[in-house]
Design an enzyme around this catalytic site. Structure first.
Site, short mmCIF file in Angstrom:
data_model
loop_
_atom_site.label_atom_id
_atom_site.label_comp_id
_atom_site.label_asym_id
_atom_site.label_seq_id
_atom_site.Cartn_x
_atom_site.Cartn_y
_atom_site.Cartn_z
N LYS A 1 11.13 0.24 -5.97
CA LYS A 1 12.38 -0.33 -5.45
C LYS A 1 12.65 -1.75 -5.92
O LYS A 1 11.75 -2.57 -6.01
CB LYS A 1 12.32 -0.35 -3.93
CG LYS A 1 12.42 1.03 -3.30
CD LYS A 1 12.36 0.89 -1.81
CE LYS A 1 12.71 2.21 -1.11
NZ LYS A 1 12.67 2.03 0.35
N GLY B 1 -1.11 -3.13 -7.18
CA GLY B 1 -1.99 -2.01 -6.82
C GLY B 1 -1.76 -0.78 -7.68
O GLY B 1 -2.69 -0.24 -8.29
P1 ADP Z 1 2.75 -2.01 -7.75
O1 ADP Z 1 1.88 -1.49 -6.63
O2 ADP Z 1 2.02 -2.01 -9.05
O3 ADP Z 1 3.38 -3.34 -7.42
P2 ADP Z 1 5.02 -0.49 -6.85
O4 ADP Z 1 4.32 -0.25 -5.55
O5 ADP Z 1 6.18 -1.38 -6.85
O6 ADP Z 1 3.95 -0.97 -7.95
O7 ADP Z 1 5.57 0.88 -7.42
C1 ADP Z 1 4.76 1.98 -7.71
C2 ADP Z 1 5.44 3.27 -7.33
O8 ADP Z 1 6.69 3.42 -7.93
C3 ADP Z 1 4.61 4.46 -7.77
O9 ADP Z 1 4.14 5.15 -6.63
C4 ADP Z 1 5.58 5.30 -8.59
O10 ADP Z 1 5.45 6.68 -8.34
C5 ADP Z 1 6.93 4.80 -8.13
N1 ADP Z 1 7.98 5.08 -9.11
C6 ADP Z 1 8.08 4.61 -10.36
N2 ADP Z 1 9.15 5.10 -10.99
C7 ADP Z 1 9.77 5.90 -10.10
C8 ADP Z 1 10.97 6.71 -10.16
N3 ADP Z 1 11.72 6.78 -11.26
N4 ADP Z 1 11.28 7.39 -9.05
C9 ADP Z 1 10.52 7.33 -7.95
N5 ADP Z 1 9.39 6.59 -7.83
C10 ADP Z 1 9.03 5.88 -8.91
MG MG Z 2 2.38 -0.49 -4.78
#
Ligand code: ADP
Ligand code: MG
Length: 400
Positions: free
Chosen positions: A200, A358
């Site tokens: 998001k 994460g």
């Molecule tokens: P981080 O933990 O590295 O900061 P985030 O928590 O912001 O990363 O985002 C990771 C999540 O985003 C993952 O679970 C992934 O499945 C989801 N994600 C990535 N692209 C999409 C998409 N196009 N639609 C739905 N979910 C997505």
């Molecule tokens: Mg995350």
């Protein structure tokens, strides 16, 4: 962004001195066993060095969220045996991080001995950064070393308050992390690219706002790319998309324009009608061809190729957030491909690559390239706040 801080090189002779070391022992556990000992291993350079120099090493840490209560299930005594195994030395356990018990125990420790102090969060003053608690902890030490970057975004008694009461130093892991972050955003070699992905936009607004003023290329992927595409008038069907944030996305793109930062959005995407592994409805299409009943789950191969080309001209990369729903195949393809490109460029010596978050760490491990990046931060919240351009209280307190 960062000023000088003292390290263990500056601490001098610590033989027989009591050194309080703030570490991150907040490891995931199942049935009494540590399921991932990354955090325990991260403390080894500092703890081994200090113990070898004859310091009395006192480990300060929190464990779980006891919220000021003494919760036996959140006692750091649970981590003492696993830590002993990782460290390869005897590790004592002290039932409180302040007070008579701690004073007496510490008074009996020999040079080179190591002990874990009980969960700092058993005291309500920890999360309130209470001065009396900080004084209580400082009273049992001669020096303070902070080796827990992952806890440095919190102004707590054991991460911030205490640093004003004793001579303070960055531990080896903290030093390595701060140097890597400085190389990536503080004083980077240009051009700099940032990859921001994940689910998001709303969780990473501050990251995006900060990065547009810092980097030359902003690569947007993941679910948040959908919000940017929608703001540009692209129909994204059933995709995860925060339509109400269209004005915010536009403002970010305008700010990028003004700052001479190129925003990269995908022009092809991988879509499906249902979110499942290898669904029958899987297809790749131009962003303008997404049907009403489809959702975008990864960025497409043409986009990845263009991004790989852009990275070849960059000298520095910071990465947070996967480009697609990487946990479910084949929506890991773009993340894996671009991660491998970044890793190869790093190994060739043309790119400094720093990643964190994460799910990002999980995605890089899944791609098998975490070790080929210049630095991968496991710090989570602290890493994100750093990407937001915020000053971390635990780091700032070491710099006074
Ligand atoms: P981080 O933990 O590295 O900061 P985030 O928590 O912001 O990363 O985002 C990771 C999540 O985003 C993952 O679970 C992934 O499945 C989801 N994600 C990535 N692209 C999409 C998409 N196009 N639609 C739905 N979910 C997505
Ligand atoms: Mg995350």
């Amino acid at each position: 962004m960062m000023t000088a801080f003292k390290t263990l090189d500056d601490i001098g002779d610590v033989h027989g001195k009591r050194v309080l070391v703030r570490v991150d022992l907040n490891v995931p556990m199942q049935d009494g066993a540590v399921t991932d000992d990354t955090r325990l291993r991260a403390t080894l350079p500092t703890v081994t060095e200090l113990a070898d120099k004859g310091a009395i090493v006192l480990l300060l840490a929190h464990f779980g969220r006891p919220k000021g209560a003494k919760r036996p299930d959140m006692s750091l005594s649970i981590v003492t045996r696993p830590y002993e195994q990782v460290l390869g030395r005897t590790v004592g356990f002290i039932g409180d991080c302040v007070g008579d018990l701690a004073t007496q125990y510490v008074g009996m420790m020999q040079p080179g001995a190591v002990a874990i102090l009980e969960n700092t969060r058993f005291h309500a003053g920890e999360e309130k950064n209470d001065l009396e608690l900080a004084k209580g902890m400082a009273a049992i030490g001669d020096y303070y070393v902070n080796d827990a970057f992952s806890a440095a975004h919190r102004a707590h008694a054991s991460t911030e308050g205490i640093a004003h009461l004793l001579p303070g130093f960055a531990g080896r892991a903290m030093e390595k992390e701060l140097n890597a972050l400085e190389q990536a955003l503080g004083n980077p070699e240009r051009p700099v690219a940032a990859v921001v992905g994940g689910a998001k936009v709303s969780t990473k607004l501050d990251v995006l706002h900060n990065l547009v003023g810092q980097v030359d290329h902003l690569i947007i992927g993941g679910g948040m790319a959908n919000t940017f595409l929608a703001a540009r008038g692209v129909k994204v069907g059933k995709s995860l998309c925060e339509h109400d944030l269209a004005p915010t996305a536009e403002a970010i793109m305008e700010a990028a324009d003004k700052a001479n930062c190129t925003v990269h959005l995908p022009y092809d995407v991988v879509v499906a009608k249902e979110f499942a592994a290898n669904p029958p409805s899987l297809r790749t299409c131009n962003v303008h061809e997404v049907a009403e009943d489809e959702m975008i789950l990864d960025i497409g191969p043409a986009a990845v190729e263009a991004l790989a080309d852009a990275l070849k001209n960059c000298r520095t990369l910071v990465w947070n957030g996967p480009l697609g729903a990487f946990e479910t195949p084949p929506f890991d393809a773009a993340t894996v491909a671009l991660a491998r490109t970044a890793a190869a460029l790093t190994q060739e010596g043309s790119l400094v690559s720093v990643a964190g978050g994460g799910d990002t760490v999980a995605a890089l491990n899944h791609a098998g390239v975490a070790d080929d990046f210049t630095f991968v931060s496991t710090a989570g919240g602290a890493f994100l706040e750093w990407m937001e351009g915020k000053e971390l209280p635990g780091v700032k307190a070491l710099q006074h």
